[in-house]
Write an enzyme that holds these catalytic residues in place. Sequence first.
Site, PDB file in Angstrom:
ATOM      1  CB  CYS A  31      -1.039   0.036   1.304  1.00 42.76           C
ATOM      2  SG  CYS A  31      -2.092   1.369   1.223  1.00 42.76           S
ATOM      3  CB  CYS A  34       0.638   1.290   4.398  1.00 44.08           C
ATOM      4  SG  CYS A  34      -0.986   0.854   4.865  1.00 44.08           S
ATOM      5  CG  ASP A  57      -2.360  15.071  -4.815  1.00 41.65           C
ATOM      6  OD1 ASP A  57      -1.920  14.695  -6.057  1.00 41.65           O
ATOM      7  OD2 ASP A  57      -3.274  13.943  -4.652  1.00 41.65           O
ATOM      8  CG  ASN A 113     -12.472  10.083  -5.644  1.00 38.33           C
ATOM      9  OD1 ASN A 113     -13.063  10.641  -5.795  1.00 38.33           O
ATOM     10  ND2 ASN A 113     -11.226  10.455  -5.951  1.00 38.33           N
ATOM     11  N   GLY A 119     -13.049   6.362  -9.123  1.00 39.79           N
ATOM     12  CA  GLY A 119     -11.795   6.841  -9.317  1.00 39.79           C
ATOM     13  C   GLY A 119     -10.877   6.693  -7.874  1.00 39.79           C
ATOM     14  CG  HIS A 124      -4.562   3.718   3.058  1.00 38.78           C
ATOM     15  ND1 HIS A 124      -3.672   3.119   3.534  1.00 38.78           N
ATOM     16  CD2 HIS A 124      -4.691   4.949   3.888  1.00 38.78           C
ATOM     17  CE1 HIS A 124      -3.393   3.618   4.931  1.00 38.78           C
ATOM     18  NE2 HIS A 124      -4.074   4.710   5.234  1.00 38.78           N
ATOM     19  CG  HIS A 126      -7.049   8.930  -0.046  1.00 41.97           C
ATOM     20  ND1 HIS A 126      -7.167   7.577  -0.402  1.00 41.97           N
ATOM     21  CD2 HIS A 126      -7.205   9.590  -1.270  1.00 41.97           C
ATOM     22  CE1 HIS A 126      -7.657   7.629  -1.835  1.00 41.97           C
ATOM     23  NE2 HIS A 126      -7.577   8.802  -2.350  1.00 41.97           N
ATOM     24  CG  HIS A 128      -8.317  13.933  -2.639  1.00 41.40           C
ATOM     25  ND1 HIS A 128      -7.257  13.931  -3.428  1.00 41.40           N
ATOM     26  CD2 HIS A 128      -8.947  12.705  -2.818  1.00 41.40           C
ATOM     27  CE1 HIS A 128      -7.224  12.804  -3.886  1.00 41.40           C
ATOM     28  NE2 HIS A 128      -8.186  12.201  -3.499  1.00 41.40           N
TER      29      HIS A 128
END
Length: 140
Positions: A31, A34, A57, A113, A119, A124, A126, A128
């Site tokens: 991952c 991770c 990002d 997402n 998408g 994992h 997350h 945005h």
Amino acid sequence: MVLRNGHNRSLQSAVKNSAILHKECSIMENCLFCKIAAGIIPSTRVYEDELCVAFRDIAPQAPTHILVIPREHISGMSGINEENAALAGHCLAVAAKVAAAEGLENGYRIVSNCGDDAGQTVHHLHFHILGGKKLSLEMA
């Protein structure tokens, strides 16, 4: 909690006393997130605490584009359950703190997402944080 812009604050006592802090964080071997959370893969961190990490990002979709991830592996929104819901909630609280620290007082968007059709490219959990300009209403 440590905001990387130089502000240091203590974690809320409710979070400090949470059982989440006493669980070992699970790290999935393959991952990407991770590995970022563990510091194996470098990132431009703007925040971190015992439970989560926030970093810029690498392919920003807005002037401010930061990801907030739990250190513990959760596959995505569909992986949230009664045992880890407090961790997901903590990530959202951190997202609000990071947005404030980034000066997004005119507004920002939080996106997660959920699954391949939405998408989600890294499985994992997350969130945005998108902001720094007036965002399109197309997907809101």
